[in-house]
Design a protein around this motif. Structure first.
Motif, short mmCIF file in Angstrom:
data_model
loop_
_atom_site.label_atom_id
_atom_site.label_comp_id
_atom_site.label_asym_id
_atom_site.label_seq_id
_atom_site.Cartn_x
_atom_site.Cartn_y
_atom_site.Cartn_z
N GLY A 88 0.82 -3.85 -8.72
CA GLY A 88 1.69 -3.34 -7.67
C GLY A 88 1.88 -1.84 -7.78
N ASP A 89 1.75 -1.32 -9.00
CA ASP A 89 1.86 0.12 -9.22
C ASP A 89 0.67 0.52 -10.08
OD1 ASP A 89 2.48 2.73 -9.66
OD2 ASP A 89 4.36 2.36 -10.75
N GLN A 90 -0.30 1.20 -9.49
CA GLN A 90 -1.53 1.54 -10.21
C GLN A 90 -1.29 2.59 -11.29
OE1 GLN A 90 -4.29 -0.13 -9.77
NE2 GLN A 90 -3.35 -1.37 -8.15
N THR B 48 15.24 -6.58 -9.91
CA THR B 48 15.26 -5.40 -9.03
C THR B 48 14.04 -4.54 -9.33
OG1 THR B 48 16.65 -4.29 -10.66
CG2 THR B 48 17.76 -5.38 -8.82
N GLY B 49 13.69 -3.70 -8.38
CA GLY B 49 12.54 -2.83 -8.57
C GLY B 49 12.05 -2.27 -7.27
N THR B 50 11.09 -1.36 -7.37
CA THR B 50 10.51 -0.72 -6.19
C THR B 50 9.54 -1.66 -5.51
OG1 THR B 50 8.77 0.25 -7.56
CG2 THR B 50 10.77 1.57 -7.21
N PRO B 51 9.31 -1.47 -4.22
CA PRO B 51 8.37 -2.35 -3.50
C PRO B 51 6.95 -2.23 -4.07
CG PRO B 51 9.71 -1.10 -1.97
CD PRO B 51 9.94 -0.49 -3.31
N PRO B 52 6.19 -3.33 -4.09
CA PRO B 52 4.80 -3.25 -4.56
C PRO B 52 3.93 -2.48 -3.58
CG PRO B 52 5.28 -5.44 -3.72
CD PRO B 52 6.58 -4.70 -3.72
N ALA B 53 2.89 -1.85 -4.10
CA ALA B 53 2.01 -1.03 -3.25
C ALA B 53 1.00 -1.87 -2.48
CB ALA B 53 1.28 0.00 -4.12
N ILE B 54 0.82 -3.13 -2.85
CA ILE B 54 -0.14 -4.01 -2.18
C ILE B 54 0.58 -5.30 -1.80
CG2 ILE B 54 -2.13 -3.05 -3.40
CD1 ILE B 54 -2.04 -5.45 -5.27
N PRO B 55 0.02 -6.11 -0.90
CA PRO B 55 0.65 -7.39 -0.55
C PRO B 55 0.87 -8.26 -1.78
CG PRO B 55 -1.09 -6.86 1.02
CD PRO B 55 -1.19 -5.84 -0.07
#
Length: 442
Positions: free
Chosen positions: A377-379, A359-366
């Motif tokens: 995914g998380d800078q 589980t986790g938050t959506p990535p910020a990039i494809p």
């Protein structure tokens, strides 16, 4: 397809294309030559009949065994003294349609005009064609058999140096730093190819050695100032500092550790790209998963993560033990780092694939970009963005397929093994190697 087989097929194709054309041209030439020869013979027979007629012989005389028709004509002689007639008639002997050629010659003998005619049946074009087709069939069969035999002879003798060259290239390893030396050949093209390959491989060994030494020296030289900075920081912490200074020192420590980890990770990626982890042994991948998972029990407990695993009895996989540990460590570390508090981790292992979900938050990039170096995914997290790049490099080295997707709050990373993972050979004992590599990179 082999080169000689391709050449043979092309040659056979050209022969099959040219043969009908040449056969048609030959048929026309043969028919024309046969007809012309028969016309010449009948013309000569008419001339002989005219000579006999001048000598006083009767018009019923046969000349040279040919039927001669001599008749008087009252009309003037035509301008063309020799006329050719060609027709098809049914013969009484066999009732078949035959080609009839008649030669009409005109003479003036003792003031009287005469027409002397000769005729004969000649071979038809279809009969010539039938004979040619029969001969062409055997000719083509002979050509094909001869070509295949010659191709085998060429392959065995003339192409032997080329096969030796290909075998030497297959067994050439740049890591062994052994120069490539090829068999001598008298064929100019093969000799030039061997010279080029020897120069190219020598240059490749030289460049590989230079790059390897540079990366190792650079990594070693970077570790020295990092160690000095770390020791100076430790001395600084022993002095009287306030809270704000302590916070700055802590941030500097983290930066130094991160820089050291980047240095080791890049060196490890270079070793992967240079194929320095070859192995021919089978490893029980299930045991590696259990060992690495046991290593991360404390971290999962601190974050209150629920881990669910599905493992078979054995998963024999041809992979270097150290690379298996690095691969799994990076996957587990990412699943923990990018998870939520009180989240879940699901690990499913079969003989064909490894699927890890968290589980986790959506990535910020494809997700496909996360396998690139220094992509995160998380800078804002503390990772350096090399973990999945190392995972992909290890998978490519072992011809695995790796995919990463995100759907409805779940990160899913799947690794598909090749079809040979079901090999049932006996598993060797796991061997540890003392290599300076990062345990896990994120």
């Amino acid at each position: 397809m082999k080169l000689l087989n391709k050449i043979s097929l092309w040659f056979i194709g050209v022969v099959l294309l040219i043969t009908p054309i040449s056969m048609y041209i030959g048929l026309l030439n043969i028919k024309k030559a046969m007809d012309q020869a028969e016309i010449n013979r009948m013309t000569a027979a008419n001339d002989q009949a005219a000579v006999l007629l001048k000598a006083g012989n009767t018009d019923s005389q046969f000349t040279q065994g040919r039927p001669i028709l001599i008749r008087k004509i009252n009309a003037p002689l035509p301008e063309n003294r020799v006329q050719i007639e060609e027709s098809y008639k049914h013969t009484d002997e066999n009732g078949k349609k035959e080609c009839l050629i008649r030669v009409n010659s005109y003479y003036q003998i003792a003031g009287q005009n005469y027409q002397i005619s000769s005729y004969d049946y000649v071979t038809k074009a279809d009969e010539i064609l039938s004979g040619m087709l029969h001969s062409i069939f055997w000719k083509m069969l002979l050509v094909i058999l001869s070509l295949l035999l010659c191709a085998r002879i060429l392959s065995r003798y003339i192409f032997t140096p080329f096969r030796h060259t290909m075998k030497a290239i297959k067994h050439f390893s740049i890591k062994e730093k052994t120069p490539l030396r090829l068999q001598h050949t008298n064929t100019k093209e093969f000799r030039e190819l061997n010279i080029f390959l020897e120069k190219m491989t020598d240059k490749a060994i030289e460049d590989y050695t230079s790059v390897k030494e540079f990366s190792e020296n650079a990594s070693h030289e970077l570790q020295t100032p990092l160690a000095v900075l770390r020791s100076k920081m430790e001395l600084l912490t022993e002095t009287r500092i306030d809270a704000s200074q302590a916070g700055l020192i802590e941030e500097m420590y983290k930066a130094i550790d991160k820089l050291s980890l980047i240095n080791r990770s890049l060196l490890f990626l270079t070793k992967l790209e240079n194929h320095e982890f070859d192995t021919s042994e089978l490893l029980d991948f299930r045991i590696s998963c259990q060992e690495v998972l046991h290593t991360y029990e404390e971290r999962t407990a601190l974050k209150k993560l629920q881990v669910t695993t599905v493992f078979p009895d054995q998963v024999p996989l041809k992979i270097h033990p150290v690379l298996a540990e690095i691969l799994l460590s990076n996957l587990f570390s990412n699943a923990i780092r990018h998870n939520n508090e009180n989240g879940h981790i699901k690990i499913s292992l079969t003989r064909d694939r490894l699927i890890m979900q968290n589980t986790g938050t959506p990535p910020a990039i494809p997700t496909e970009e996360l396998f690139m170096r220094f992509k995160k995914g998380d800078q804002c997290n503390s990772g350096i963005g090399l973990g999945l790049s190392i995972v992909k490099q290890i998978c490519q080295l072992h011809h695995f397929t790796v995919t990463y997707t995100y759907n409805k709050g779940w990160h899913t990373l799947s690794i598909y093994f090749n079809k040979h993972t079901e090999n049932k050979e006996a598993l060797p004992e796991k061997q540890e190697e003392d290599l300076h590599i990062p345990a896990a990179v994120s």
